[in-house]
Design an enzyme around this catalytic site. Structure first.
Site, PDB file in Angstrom:
ATOM      1  N   CYS A 113     -47.348 -56.395  -6.673  1.00 41.36           N
ATOM      2  CA  CYS A 113     -48.110 -57.251  -7.101  1.00 41.36           C
ATOM      3  C   CYS A 113     -49.106 -58.258  -6.378  1.00 41.36           C
ATOM      4  CB  CYS A 113     -47.315 -58.469  -7.823  1.00 41.36           C
ATOM      5  SG  CYS A 113     -46.079 -57.561  -9.017  1.00 41.36           S
ATOM      6  N   HIS A 238     -50.803 -64.575  -9.065  1.00 45.25           N
ATOM      7  CA  HIS A 238     -50.426 -63.224  -9.558  1.00 45.25           C
ATOM      8  C   HIS A 238     -50.030 -63.666 -11.129  1.00 45.25           C
ATOM      9  CE1 HIS A 238     -48.757 -59.829 -10.954  1.00 45.25           C
ATOM     10  NE2 HIS A 238     -47.374 -60.366 -10.523  1.00 45.25           N
ATOM     11  N   ASN A 268     -49.151 -58.511 -17.614  1.00 42.35           N
ATOM     12  CA  ASN A 268     -49.114 -58.469 -15.988  1.00 42.35           C
ATOM     13  C   ASN A 268     -49.452 -57.116 -15.489  1.00 42.35           C
ATOM     14  OD1 ASN A 268     -47.941 -57.840 -13.411  1.00 42.35           O
ATOM     15  ND2 ASN A 268     -45.930 -58.896 -13.709  1.00 42.35           N
TER      16      ASN A 268
END
Length: 312
Positions: A113, A238, A268
């Protein structure tokens, strides 16, 4: 050169939109349950046959067009991904081939990530050292490829896509020195492993780490850049989970900044989340050109990396 800057951005996402109502037909969940716990309302999911490098190349092409940099003037391509379709040729090489580049260095970066902010730092350092003048930095992931669609704790989170930045040499640095690191003893809190690979996480461990330990690290990024949080025009964390992003932003104290919340519409997307969210903010003119923006990635490996960039 004294530094580098982001000259332009681009993003590319699948056309297919999966809503919370769609997921409710697949697993025991509901729109209320998903929005109250993670804040996601929709996500883009790739169709069969679509590939990570296809979307990475599309995002890179948009960024190159915006920057006015020719494909044969690119010295290096860095692609942050943890869902590459194959080990070799790597995703960066596939992107270079798709775009007809001349002879760039082609490097994949797998820090999950926080991959994009790690890759951005590497490009900045290469340019500062004189090893490159124009670099393409891409974050691209198809999280749908590693998702257990029967697990309601993870399948509600994920999305697919790619975002890219063209980074060029600059007399006035537009990318601050990076602050990066990890927590090795807790690295298994987020994993993508197995046969086939599947994404899983210790949700409470990740939530506690992000909301209690990361605010101080985000402030250190600002200190390293010589800027106060209240002077930021934008903050792009993020896009893990809205219930993580909102507390982080509040504890950082960036009271005058636009806080990216692309997770609501994109889910995500791992390494792609920061460049997609930043590209959209710039495209929509929600962040003025030339203004400071904090980028801060975190997640898998319990790794983190952040820098303050000047908005293109």
């Amino acid at each position: 050169m004294p530094g580098s800057r982001i000259a332009a951005l681009g993003h590319s996402q699948p056309d297919r939109i999966v809503t919370n109502a769609d997921l409710a037909e697949m697993v025991d969940t509901s729109d209320e349950w998903i929005t109250s716990r993670v804040g996601v309302r929709t996500r883009r999911i790739a169709e069969a046959g679509q590939t990570v490098d296809e979307f990475a190349a599309a995002a890179a092409a948009k960024a190159l067009a915006g920057a006015g940099v020719g494909v044969r003037d690119v010295d290096m391509v860095l692609v942050a991904t943890s869902t590459a379709g194959a080990a070799s040729p790597n995703t960066a090489a596939r992107v270079a081939a798709r775009l007809g580049m001349a002879s760039p260095a082609t490097i994949d970066v797998n820090v999950v990530c926080s991959g994009f902010t790690h890759a951005l730092a590497l490009a900045d350092q290469a340019i500062r050292c004189g090893q490159a003048r124009n670099a393409v930095v891409v974050g691209a992931d198809f999280m749908s490829n590693v998702t257990d669609w029967t697990d309601r704790s993870t399948c509600v989170l994920v999305g697919d896509g790619a975002g890219a930045a063209v980074v060029t040499a600059a007399e006035e640095p537009g990318i601050s020195p990076v602050l990066w690191g990890s927590v090795p003893e807790r690295s298994r809190a987020v994993v993508i492993e197995g046969t086939p690979n599947r994404f899983s996480q210790e949700g409470q461990t990740v939530f506690r780490w992000t909301t209690t330990e990361l605010p101080a690290l985000a402030r250190q990024v600002c200190e390293r850049a010589g800027i106060l949080p209240e002077d930021l025009a934008g903050v792009v964390f993020h896009q893990a989970n809205l219930r993580i992003i909102e507390p982080l932003a509040a504890k950082l104290g960036a009271v005058n900044a636009v806080v990216a919340k692309d997770v609501i519409e994109s889910g995500n997307t791992s390494a792609a989340s920061i460049p997609i969210a930043l590209a959209k903010l710039v495209e929509r003119r929600e962040i003025p050109a030339g203004s400071p923006v904090l980028l801060f990635g975190f997640g898998g490996n319990l790794s983190y990396a952040g820098q303050v960039v000047t908005s293109p």
